[in-house]
Each structure stands twice: as structure tokens, then as C-alpha cells.
Design a protein around this motif. Structure first.
Motif, PDB file in Angstrom:
ATOM      1  N   ALA A 191      19.605  -4.273  -2.652  1.00 26.86           N
ATOM      2  CA  ALA A 191      18.819  -3.723  -1.548  1.00 26.86           C
ATOM      3  C   ALA A 191      17.767  -2.748  -2.055  1.00 26.86           C
ATOM      4  CB  ALA A 191      19.746  -3.028  -0.555  1.00 26.86           C
ATOM      5  N   ASP A 192      18.145  -1.885  -2.989  1.00 30.54           N
ATOM      6  CA  ASP A 192      17.204  -0.912  -3.529  1.00 30.54           C
ATOM      7  C   ASP A 192      16.046  -1.602  -4.239  1.00 30.54           C
ATOM      8  OD1 ASP A 192      16.510   1.924  -4.246  1.00 30.54           O
ATOM      9  OD2 ASP A 192      16.766   1.110  -6.270  1.00 30.54           O
ATOM     10  N   ARG A 193      16.339  -2.597  -5.053  1.00 31.76           N
ATOM     11  CA  ARG A 193      15.285  -3.292  -5.788  1.00 31.76           C
ATOM     12  C   ARG A 193      14.407  -4.107  -4.854  1.00 31.76           C
ATOM     13  NH1 ARG A 193      12.033  -2.051  -8.971  1.00 31.76           N
ATOM     14  NH2 ARG A 193      13.772  -0.740  -9.693  1.00 31.76           N
ATOM     15  N   SER A 194      15.008  -4.737  -3.842  1.00 35.12           N
ATOM     16  CA  SER A 194      14.232  -5.529  -2.890  1.00 35.12           C
ATOM     17  C   SER A 194      13.273  -4.649  -2.104  1.00 35.12           C
ATOM     18  CB  SER A 194      15.168  -6.264  -1.926  1.00 35.12           C
ATOM     19  OG  SER A 194      16.015  -7.156  -2.620  1.00 35.12           O
ATOM     20  N   LEU A 195      13.752  -3.482  -1.680  1.00 34.37           N
ATOM     21  CA  LEU A 195      12.882  -2.562  -0.945  1.00 34.37           C
ATOM     22  C   LEU A 195      11.801  -1.985  -1.843  1.00 34.37           C
ATOM     23  CD1 LEU A 195      15.520  -0.731   1.285  1.00 34.37           C
ATOM     24  CD2 LEU A 195      13.728  -2.299   2.044  1.00 34.37           C
ATOM     25  N   ALA A 196      12.106  -1.809  -3.118  1.00 34.18           N
ATOM     26  CA  ALA A 196      11.088  -1.328  -4.059  1.00 34.18           C
ATOM     27  C   ALA A 196       9.965  -2.352  -4.195  1.00 34.18           C
ATOM     28  CB  ALA A 196      11.727  -1.061  -5.422  1.00 34.18           C
ATOM     29  N   ILE A 197      10.325  -3.627  -4.260  1.00 37.95           N
ATOM     30  CA  ILE A 197       9.310  -4.685  -4.345  1.00 37.95           C
ATOM     31  C   ILE A 197       8.482  -4.731  -3.060  1.00 37.95           C
ATOM     32  CG2 ILE A 197       8.981  -7.190  -4.484  1.00 37.95           C
ATOM     33  CD1 ILE A 197      11.519  -7.251  -6.264  1.00 37.95           C
ATOM     34  N   LEU A 198       9.163  -4.626  -1.905  1.00 39.76           N
ATOM     35  CA  LEU A 198       8.457  -4.624  -0.622  1.00 39.76           C
ATOM     36  C   LEU A 198       7.524  -3.423  -0.522  1.00 39.76           C
ATOM     37  CD1 LEU A 198       8.088  -5.809   2.221  1.00 39.76           C
ATOM     38  CD2 LEU A 198      10.044  -4.420   2.959  1.00 39.76           C
ATOM     39  N   GLU A 199       8.011  -2.267  -0.963  1.00 39.64           N
ATOM     40  CA  GLU A 199       7.185  -1.058  -0.947  1.00 39.64           C
ATOM     41  C   GLU A 199       5.923  -1.257  -1.770  1.00 39.64           C
ATOM     42  OE1 GLU A 199       7.364   3.442  -2.847  1.00 39.64           O
ATOM     43  OE2 GLU A 199       9.228   2.425  -2.311  1.00 39.64           O
ATOM     44  N   ASN A 200       6.063  -1.858  -2.931  1.00 38.85           N
ATOM     45  CA  ASN A 200       4.920  -2.074  -3.811  1.00 38.85           C
ATOM     46  C   ASN A 200       3.896  -3.011  -3.178  1.00 38.85           C
ATOM     47  OD1 ASN A 200       3.660  -1.725  -6.511  1.00 38.85           O
ATOM     48  ND2 ASN A 200       4.011  -3.930  -6.653  1.00 38.85           N
ATOM     49  N   LYS A 201       4.398  -4.038  -2.461  1.00 31.93           N
ATOM     50  CA  LYS A 201       3.487  -4.992  -1.835  1.00 31.93           C
ATOM     51  C   LYS A 201       2.757  -4.389  -0.641  1.00 31.93           C
ATOM     52  CE  LYS A 201       5.780  -9.284  -3.218  1.00 31.93           C
ATOM     53  NZ  LYS A 201       6.430 -10.536  -2.756  1.00 31.93           N
ATOM     54  N   LEU A 202       3.435  -3.493   0.078  1.00 27.19           N
ATOM     55  CA  LEU A 202       2.842  -2.915   1.277  1.00 27.19           C
ATOM     56  C   LEU A 202       1.957  -1.706   1.002  1.00 27.19           C
ATOM     57  CD1 LEU A 202       5.875  -3.088   3.755  1.00 27.19           C
ATOM     58  CD2 LEU A 202       3.923  -4.629   3.626  1.00 27.19           C
ATOM     59  N   THR A 203       2.115  -1.113  -0.166  1.00 29.90           N
ATOM     60  CA  THR A 203       1.335   0.078  -0.492  1.00 29.90           C
ATOM     61  C   THR A 203      -0.124  -0.305  -0.760  1.00 29.90           C
ATOM     62  OG1 THR A 203       3.258   1.156  -1.485  1.00 29.90           O
ATOM     63  CG2 THR A 203       1.093   2.024  -2.083  1.00 29.90           C
ATOM     64  N   PRO A 204      -1.081   0.353  -0.107  1.00 29.53           N
ATOM     65  CA  PRO A 204      -2.493   0.081  -0.383  1.00 29.53           C
ATOM     66  C   PRO A 204      -2.813   0.213  -1.862  1.00 29.53           C
ATOM     67  CG  PRO A 204      -2.258   1.493   1.548  1.00 29.53           C
ATOM     68  CD  PRO A 204      -0.898   1.375   0.930  1.00 29.53           C
ATOM     69  N   GLU A 205      -3.720  -0.635  -2.355  1.00 34.11           N
ATOM     70  CA  GLU A 205      -4.021  -0.691  -3.783  1.00 34.11           C
ATOM     71  C   GLU A 205      -4.430   0.658  -4.346  1.00 34.11           C
ATOM     72  OE1 GLU A 205      -3.660  -3.016  -6.009  1.00 34.11           O
ATOM     73  OE2 GLU A 205      -2.804  -4.424  -4.564  1.00 34.11           O
ATOM     74  N   GLY A 206      -5.188   1.410  -3.575  1.00 38.30           N
ATOM     75  CA  GLY A 206      -5.678   2.692  -4.070  1.00 38.30           C
ATOM     76  C   GLY A 206      -4.608   3.744  -4.244  1.00 38.30           C
ATOM     77  N   LEU A 207      -3.427   3.504  -3.661  1.00 40.51           N
ATOM     78  CA  LEU A 207      -2.356   4.497  -3.750  1.00 40.51           C
ATOM     79  C   LEU A 207      -1.298   4.144  -4.779  1.00 40.51           C
ATOM     80  CD1 LEU A 207      -1.675   5.299   0.010  1.00 40.51           C
ATOM     81  CD2 LEU A 207      -3.030   6.620  -1.607  1.00 40.51           C
ATOM     82  N   LYS A 208      -1.351   2.946  -5.348  1.00 41.52           N
ATOM     83  CA  LYS A 208      -0.272   2.496  -6.221  1.00 41.52           C
ATOM     84  C   LYS A 208      -0.164   3.324  -7.494  1.00 41.52           C
ATOM     85  CE  LYS A 208       0.185  -2.197  -4.543  1.00 41.52           C
ATOM     86  NZ  LYS A 208       0.128  -3.646  -4.860  1.00 41.52           N
ATOM     87  N   ASP A 209      -1.271   3.882  -7.953  1.00 39.30           N
ATOM     88  CA  ASP A 209      -1.209   4.730  -9.151  1.00 39.30           C
ATOM     89  C   ASP A 209      -0.551   6.069  -8.833  1.00 39.30           C
ATOM     90  OD1 ASP A 209      -2.410   2.822 -10.691  1.00 39.30           O
ATOM     91  OD2 ASP A 209      -4.446   3.595 -10.381  1.00 39.30           O
ATOM     92  N   SER A 210      -0.689   6.515  -7.576  1.00 35.52           N
ATOM     93  CA  SER A 210      -0.112   7.800  -7.183  1.00 35.52           C
ATOM     94  C   SER A 210       1.370   7.693  -6.856  1.00 35.52           C
ATOM     95  CB  SER A 210      -0.863   8.366  -5.966  1.00 35.52           C
ATOM     96  OG  SER A 210      -2.220   8.531  -6.269  1.00 35.52           O
ATOM     97  N   TYR A 211       1.793   6.503  -6.344  1.00 26.28           N
ATOM     98  CA  TYR A 211       3.172   6.281  -5.942  1.00 26.28           C
ATOM     99  C   TYR A 211       3.725   5.117  -6.739  1.00 26.28           C
ATOM    100  CZ  TYR A 211       1.853   9.025  -1.847  1.00 26.28           C
ATOM    101  OH  TYR A 211       1.392   9.994  -1.016  1.00 26.28           O
ATOM    102  N   LYS A 212       4.155   5.376  -7.942  1.00 26.50           N
ATOM    103  CA  LYS A 212       4.712   4.314  -8.767  1.00 26.50           C
ATOM    104  C   LYS A 212       6.165   4.109  -8.421  1.00 26.50           C
ATOM    105  CE  LYS A 212       1.612   4.568 -12.729  1.00 26.50           C
ATOM    106  NZ  LYS A 212       1.030   3.261 -12.459  1.00 26.50           N
ATOM    107  N   THR A 213       6.541   2.856  -8.107  1.00 22.59           N
ATOM    108  CA  THR A 213       7.920   2.515  -7.777  1.00 22.59           C
ATOM    109  C   THR A 213       8.780   2.577  -9.000  1.00 22.59           C
ATOM    110  OG1 THR A 213       7.202   1.070  -5.995  1.00 22.59           O
ATOM    111  CG2 THR A 213       9.428   0.752  -6.849  1.00 22.59           C
ATOM    112  N   VAL A 214       9.928   3.300  -8.905  1.00 25.04           N
ATOM    113  CA  VAL A 214      10.846   3.398 -10.017  1.00 25.04           C
ATOM    114  C   VAL A 214      11.733   2.161 -10.058  1.00 25.04           C
ATOM    115  CG1 VAL A 214      12.717   4.759 -11.007  1.00 25.04           C
ATOM    116  CG2 VAL A 214      10.838   5.896  -9.833  1.00 25.04           C
TER     117      VAL A 214
END
Length: 214
Positions: A191-214
Motif C-alpha cells: 500500500a505504501d509503495r502503491s501510494l508513493a507511485i500514485l503520488e508521483n504521478k499526480l504531483t505537478p511536474e514543477g513540484l517533483k524536485d521539491s517533493y521527492k517520494t521516498v
């Protein structure tokens, strides 16, 4: 353990499904309630801090006590278990939604208003997308916790993997304890890994450098 899985495979699948059902139902209810409430509280920050603190204090009540509290109201079974887990899902999602929306750059919000956006459009098109990484972090945290806490549903006949754990404790059979513990741990990790992948896909491109998924 291998003999146990071979002889109780069907029961294990049923208990795993029950566990997942209880956990996901509670977390979905938590999202439905806590995200809109967090957005509302971001509009009334003076009240928000006191309200979130109150929710935090209520969540210090032991989980078994919460389960016992819901029995006279909802009886036993899956419904009171879901209600109790929903109660515990609220704080991380609520707090992260409030913080995420509150911390969106005011300049961005004002620019949206200058373009003619109303309050609803500002929330849906700007504030929620920009705060999504923080909100998702709260959802991930709640989900992992709830999958672990869902084992307590066995105390009130809610089913799930907790049945194996408590049977193992009562009968002094480590194989039963492991049969409940290992799948619950695996579910939490998936569940944690699946939500991390979903979070990465939903995060706007410009914010991905600021919010890196662990």
C-alpha cells in the motif's frame, strides 16, 4: 509455516481480503471527510489550530477503548471496526491537508483571483494540485497505520488477519501469529509503495524536485 499455508491457504486469502476491505473502507471514509474539512480549516486558521489539537487529543484514546465505545452503538463485526479505524485515519490526513493548502504561495492564489477565478476554482485548479504531495503523505501514513491497527478488529468479530494473531496467542501457536503478521506487513508495504507511485504521478511536474517520494 509452509504446512500451515498449504492447509489454510483459502482461509488466509479470505482473512487477507477482509483485512484489506476493513482498512481501505476506513481510509476512504477518512479521505472523504478529512480532505474537505482540511480545506475548510485553511480558511479559518484561528479555529483550525484548536480543532486539530482537539482531534489529536481524542486520538490518544487507546484503540481498544474506541472499539469498545462503538460496540453499544454499532454492535460487533466489520462496521464498528471500520468506524473506529476511520476515527484514527482523520488526524494525519486532516493536518496534512490543512498545512498543504495553507502553505500554498499567496502570490499564486492572488494571481488566480486576478485571472477571474472564484474560490472554488482556486481550490480545484491551484491549491489542491499544489498541496497534493503533502496531502498524499498524510494518506500514506494513515493507510500504513490502519493496516496494522486493523488486526484489532478481531477483538469485536470484525475478521481479518487479526483472527490468526489472536488465535495464535490463545493457543500458543507461533505459526498462527506469523500467518497474521506477515501478510499484514506485506499489505502495508504494498500500500505504501502503491501510494508513493500514485503520488508521483499526480504531483505537478514543477513540484517533483521539491517533493521527492521516498
Amino acid at each position: 509455516m509452509m504446512e500451515f499455508f498449504a492447509s489454510h491457504g483459502n482461509e488466509l486469502l479470505i482473512k487477507t481480503w477482509e483485512h484489506l476491505y476493513i482498512s481501505l473502507a476506513a481510509i476512504l471514509l477518512g479521505i472523504i471527510v478529512a480532505v474537505p474539512l482540511g480545506i475548510f480549516l485553511s480558511r479559518v486558521p484561528k479555529f483550525a489550530d484548536r480543532f486539530i489539537s482537539l482531534i489529536g487529543v481524542l486520538q490518544t484514546i487507546p484503540s481498544l477503548a474506541i472499539l469498545a465505545f462503538f460496540i453499544p452503538i454499532l454492535g460487533v463485526g466489520k462496521i464498528p471496526a471500520i468506524a473506529a479505524l476511520f476515527f484514527y485515519s482523520l488526524l494525519p490526513i486532516l493536518r496534512n491537508t490543512y498545512i498543504g493548502v495553507r502553505d500554498v504561495d499567496n502570490g499564486v492564489v492572488e494571481a488566480g483571483k486576478g485571472m477571474g477565478m472564484n474560490n472554488w476554482q482556486s481550490i480545484m485548479k491551484m491549491e489542491l494540485p499544489l498541496s497534493l504531495p503533502v496531502i498524499m503523505a498524510g494518506i500514506r501514513l494513515s493507510t500504513v497505520y490502519l493496516i496494522g491497527w486493523a488486526t484489532l478488529a478481531a477483538f469485536i468479530g470484525g475478521g481479518g488477519l487479526g483472527d490468526f494473531i489472536f488465535d495464535g496467542l490463545n493457543l500458543y501457536q507461533p505459526s498462527l501469529i506469523l500467518a497474521g503478521t506477515i501478510p499484514a506487513t506485506i499489505l502495508a508495504l504494498i500500500a505504501d509503495r502503491s501510494l508513493a507511485i500514485l503520488e508521483n504521478k499526480l504531483t505537478p511536474e514543477g513540484l517533483k524536485d521539491s517533493y521527492k517520494t521516498v
